[in-house]
Enzyme design. Sequence first.
Site, mmCIF file in Angstrom:
data_model
loop_
_atom_site.group_PDB
_atom_site.id
_atom_site.type_symbol
_atom_site.label_atom_id
_atom_site.label_comp_id
_atom_site.label_asym_id
_atom_site.label_seq_id
_atom_site.Cartn_x
_atom_site.Cartn_y
_atom_site.Cartn_z
ATOM 1 N N ASP A 12 -51.196 9.988 -34.790
ATOM 2 C CA ASP A 12 -50.846 11.152 -33.994
ATOM 3 C C ASP A 12 -49.932 10.670 -32.861
ATOM 4 O O ASP A 12 -49.866 9.470 -32.584
ATOM 5 C CB ASP A 12 -52.129 11.781 -33.448
ATOM 6 N N ASP A 14 -49.089 12.708 -29.344
ATOM 7 C CA ASP A 14 -49.587 13.029 -28.011
ATOM 8 C C ASP A 14 -51.060 12.641 -27.864
ATOM 9 O O ASP A 14 -51.912 13.106 -28.619
ATOM 10 C CB ASP A 14 -49.449 14.537 -27.750
ATOM 11 N N ASP A 173 -56.648 11.486 -31.838
ATOM 12 C CA ASP A 173 -57.542 11.710 -30.699
ATOM 13 C C ASP A 173 -58.178 13.094 -30.709
ATOM 14 O O ASP A 173 -58.842 13.476 -29.743
ATOM 15 C CB ASP A 173 -56.778 11.523 -29.376
#
Length: 223
Positions: A12, A14, A173
């Site tokens: 991922d 961000d 996250d």
Amino acid sequence: MERFHFDTVGFDLDGTLIDTSGDLAAAVNHALAQDGRPPLSVDAIKPMIGGGARHMLAQGLAATGGGADPLLDQLHRVLLEYYEANIYVHSVPFPGALRALDELARRGVQVAVVTNKLERFALEVLRDAGLLDRLTCVIGGDTLGPGKSKPAADPILEMIRRSGGGTAAFVGDSIYDVAAAHAAGIPAVACRFGFLMQPVEELGANAIIDHFDELVPALNGLR
């Protein structure tokens, strides 16, 4: 060197590879200010990140009094224009991220990014961070069309295809990251340092890391 178990490791963007919270928060607050709303703190906006800019702004509006779709549409355009003009002011790779990518490359692993950020923004952030030339492919939230962003399996499966197939794992996250990885039938590693919407233990990841220095050992543990 013993052959690494995974042919591809996806990330991922961000809250995983890059801490973009300062620039995303600035864009949200700029949009909110156009409607006379008070700014939100960076810490308040962090849990809103991960589902794309429109989703992030919708949560920002909900936190400051709500708003109907026409207002969301208007402010979404404002947010995107501001963010594009100020995309890499406060952003910075998380500690150890570049070292981890280089270690994976040294082991012959294809490295890719799958994000719900618009592809053109993702490419610009990765270019500004000096990471773009380390990647096999970058798949954004709009790359495959409507309904084909995380938590759907589609972008993860496309990442594997573009990276040459074989075994893969995904690092993220959020629940979007873990759900997409598992929907695609691959293991997920969750970052405790990311923009968490909930306790990291509740994401259902196959492993959790506190720092990128732990990534390769964690992946080795997923054999």
